[in-house]
Enzyme design. Structure first.
Site, PDB file in Angstrom:
ATOM      1  NE  ARG A 135      14.496  -4.786  43.765  1.00  0.00           N
ATOM      2  CZ  ARG A 135      14.702  -3.579  43.263  1.00  0.00           C
ATOM      3  NH1 ARG A 135      15.929  -3.187  42.997  1.00  0.00           N
ATOM      4  NH2 ARG A 135      13.703  -2.778  43.011  1.00  0.00           N
TER       5      ARG A 135
ATOM      6  NE  ARG B  31      14.706   7.541  39.714  1.00  0.00           N
ATOM      7  CZ  ARG B  31      15.113   6.511  40.448  1.00  0.00           C
ATOM      8  NH1 ARG B  31      16.099   6.632  41.284  1.00  0.00           N
ATOM      9  NH2 ARG B  31      14.512   5.358  40.317  1.00  0.00           N
TER      10      ARG B  31
ATOM     11  NE  ARG C  47      12.690  -1.110  45.986  1.00  0.00           N
ATOM     12  CZ  ARG C  47      13.510  -0.449  45.169  1.00  0.00           C
ATOM     13  NH1 ARG C  47      14.821  -0.678  45.243  1.00  0.00           N
ATOM     14  NH2 ARG C  47      13.061   0.423  44.309  1.00  0.00           N
TER      15      ARG C  47
ATOM     16  CE  LYS D 115      19.434   2.783  38.691  1.00  0.00           C
ATOM     17  NZ  LYS D 115      18.329   1.864  38.300  1.00  0.00           N
TER      18      LYS D 115
HETATM   19  P1  AP5 Z   1      19.200  -3.923  41.311  1.00  0.00           P
HETATM   20  O1  AP5 Z   1      20.680  -3.847  41.339  1.00  0.00           O
HETATM   21  O2  AP5 Z   1      18.473  -3.838  42.616  1.00  0.00           O
HETATM   22  O3  AP5 Z   1      18.613  -2.866  40.235  1.00  0.00           O
HETATM   23  P2  AP5 Z   1      18.596  -1.288  40.267  1.00  0.00           P
HETATM   24  O4  AP5 Z   1      19.016  -0.821  38.935  1.00  0.00           O
HETATM   25  O5  AP5 Z   1      19.349  -0.757  41.445  1.00  0.00           O
HETATM   26  O6  AP5 Z   1      17.031  -1.084  40.393  1.00  0.00           O
HETATM   27  P3  AP5 Z   1      16.140  -0.269  41.434  1.00  0.00           P
HETATM   28  O7  AP5 Z   1      14.741  -0.802  41.303  1.00  0.00           O
HETATM   29  O8  AP5 Z   1      16.703  -0.290  42.830  1.00  0.00           O
HETATM   30  O9  AP5 Z   1      16.236   1.133  40.843  1.00  0.00           O
HETATM   31  P4  AP5 Z   1      15.242   2.230  40.908  1.00  0.00           P
HETATM   32  O10 AP5 Z   1      16.060   3.249  40.261  1.00  0.00           O
HETATM   33  O11 AP5 Z   1      13.892   2.073  40.414  1.00  0.00           O
HETATM   34  O12 AP5 Z   1      14.914   2.339  42.478  1.00  0.00           O
HETATM   35  P5  AP5 Z   1      15.404   3.366  43.588  1.00  0.00           P
HETATM   36  O13 AP5 Z   1      15.538   2.609  44.827  1.00  0.00           O
HETATM   37  O14 AP5 Z   1      16.544   4.164  43.072  1.00  0.00           O
HETATM   38  O15 AP5 Z   1      18.776  -5.278  40.545  1.00  0.00           O
HETATM   39  C1  AP5 Z   1      17.432  -5.656  40.402  1.00  0.00           C
HETATM   40  C2  AP5 Z   1      17.304  -7.184  40.541  1.00  0.00           C
HETATM   41  O16 AP5 Z   1      17.984  -7.811  39.448  1.00  0.00           O
HETATM   42  C3  AP5 Z   1      17.955  -7.758  41.810  1.00  0.00           C
HETATM   43  O17 AP5 Z   1      17.185  -8.830  42.270  1.00  0.00           O
HETATM   44  C4  AP5 Z   1      19.344  -8.241  41.355  1.00  0.00           C
HETATM   45  O18 AP5 Z   1      19.800  -9.344  42.123  1.00  0.00           O
HETATM   46  C5  AP5 Z   1      19.062  -8.637  39.894  1.00  0.00           C
HETATM   47  N1  AP5 Z   1      20.188  -8.394  38.991  1.00  0.00           N
HETATM   48  C6  AP5 Z   1      21.051  -7.346  39.020  1.00  0.00           C
HETATM   49  N2  AP5 Z   1      21.938  -7.430  38.004  1.00  0.00           N
HETATM   50  C7  AP5 Z   1      21.600  -8.555  37.307  1.00  0.00           C
HETATM   51  C8  AP5 Z   1      22.140  -9.184  36.136  1.00  0.00           C
HETATM   52  N3  AP5 Z   1      23.188  -8.647  35.494  1.00  0.00           N
HETATM   53  N4  AP5 Z   1      21.555 -10.313  35.687  1.00  0.00           N
HETATM   54  C9  AP5 Z   1      20.469 -10.857  36.344  1.00  0.00           C
HETATM   55  N5  AP5 Z   1      19.929 -10.312  37.466  1.00  0.00           N
HETATM   56  C10 AP5 Z   1      20.484  -9.173  37.940  1.00  0.00           C
HETATM   57  O19 AP5 Z   1      14.151   4.355  43.650  1.00  0.00           O
HETATM   58  C11 AP5 Z   1      12.925   3.985  44.239  1.00  0.00           C
HETATM   59  C12 AP5 Z   1      11.961   5.183  44.245  1.00  0.00           C
HETATM   60  O20 AP5 Z   1      12.529   6.256  45.046  1.00  0.00           O
HETATM   61  C13 AP5 Z   1      11.699   5.836  42.878  1.00  0.00           C
HETATM   62  O21 AP5 Z   1      10.675   5.162  42.164  1.00  0.00           O
HETATM   63  C14 AP5 Z   1      11.306   7.260  43.293  1.00  0.00           C
HETATM   64  O22 AP5 Z   1       9.999   7.314  43.782  1.00  0.00           O
HETATM   65  C15 AP5 Z   1      12.259   7.544  44.460  1.00  0.00           C
HETATM   66  N6  AP5 Z   1      13.524   8.137  44.014  1.00  0.00           N
HETATM   67  C16 AP5 Z   1      14.777   7.605  44.143  1.00  0.00           C
HETATM   68  N7  AP5 Z   1      15.702   8.420  43.617  1.00  0.00           N
HETATM   69  C17 AP5 Z   1      15.032   9.513  43.156  1.00  0.00           C
HETATM   70  C18 AP5 Z   1      15.434  10.698  42.488  1.00  0.00           C
HETATM   71  N8  AP5 Z   1      16.736  10.919  42.194  1.00  0.00           N
HETATM   72  N9  AP5 Z   1      14.484  11.582  42.116  1.00  0.00           N
HETATM   73  C19 AP5 Z   1      13.177  11.383  42.418  1.00  0.00           C
HETATM   74  N10 AP5 Z   1      12.722  10.271  43.041  1.00  0.00           N
HETATM   75  C20 AP5 Z   1      13.640   9.342  43.415  1.00  0.00           C
END
Ligand code: AP5
Length: 217
Positions: free
Chosen positions: A126, A87, A159, A14
């Protein structure tokens, strides 16, 4: 103007796609995860409150996130790509109410479809530049020099929530608390599935094709 939600599990790509597409559409990427990490780095009260939840792989409570998101969206008139919000069902209901109040459209909800073993592989490989947010992957998109950013020559970091045990927890939390949004948005007719198992460029093309027919002028 576009108003899009990227829905999908941790590691689905994403953030990667939002960063690529925000320029094309002149829309703002709003990543609640990035905002929380900035608060943590700055040592704010919100960052301190969120820290324990994030490190465990749990979601931060809805009331905290909804208030933070409202402040971040502002008037939303540039358009938005929501990466990691909503979420939970209460967050989705709050988003609906907020957009109605601001007279802003939600044009599409893109569901990033992936498989669990691939997500685990992606997350544990990552690396991120904490200064710019640029994301690499040891396997699919490595930097020229291991651990060093191609852009600014500074160190890349992993991370803390990308440790294998926390990754498993985050994926379970997604299934329990976020996957119900698939039905929520199916009912509104906005859901478009994307095959996020494909390489980054192919995923980008699918998103552009999907948004082509749903972009509000
Ligand atoms: P990447 O693009 O970084 O993946 P992503 O879907 O953005 O994954 P995240 O881990 O960032 O999402 P998340 O939702 O868990 O974390 P967030 O920061 O929102 O890609 C991942 C890897 O794969 C990279 O290395 C990339 O290069 C590679 N890649 C990408 N596309 C690819 C492809 N097509 N093929 C191969 N490789 C590929 O949340 C973190 C924490 O914050 C949560 O756990 C929670 O505690 C809190 N939080 C955030 N938002 C909320 C909310 N709305 N409500 C409550 N808590 C929240």
């Amino acid at each position: 103007m576009i108003g899009v939600v990227f829905l999908g599990p941790p590691g689905a790509g994403k953030g990667t796609q939002a960063q690529i597409l925000e320029q094309k559409y002149g829309a703002r990427q709003i990543s609640t995860g990035d905002i929380l990490r900035r608060h943590r780095q700055a040592g704010t009260a919100l960052g301190k409150e969120a820290q324990a939840y994030m490190d465990r792989g749990d979601l931060v409570p809805d009331d905290v996130i909804i208030k933070m998101f409202e402040a971040e969206l502002g008037d939303g008139t540039k358009g938005f790509i929501l990466d990691g919000f909503p979420r939970t069902v209460p967050q989705a209901q709050a988003l609906d109410a907020l957009l109605a109040r601001l007279h802003l459209p939600l044009t599409a909800v893109l569901l990033f479809k992936t498989e669990r073993p691939e997500l685990i592989k992606r997350l544990t490989a990552r690396w991120t530049n904490p200064r710019t947010g640029r994301v690499y992957n040891e396997i699919s998109d490595p930097p020229k020099v291991r651990g060093i950013c191609d852009d600014d020559g500074g160190e890349l970091v992993q991370r803390p929530d990308d440790r294998p045990e926390t990754v498993t927890k985050r994926l379970d939390v997604y299934e329990a608390q976020t996957a119900p949004l698939i039905d929520y948005y199916k009912r509104s007719g906005l859901l478009v599935p994307i095959d996020a198992m494909q390489p980054v460029e192919d995923v980008r093309k699918q998103i552009v094709a999907a948004l082509g027919s749903s972009v509000a002028s």
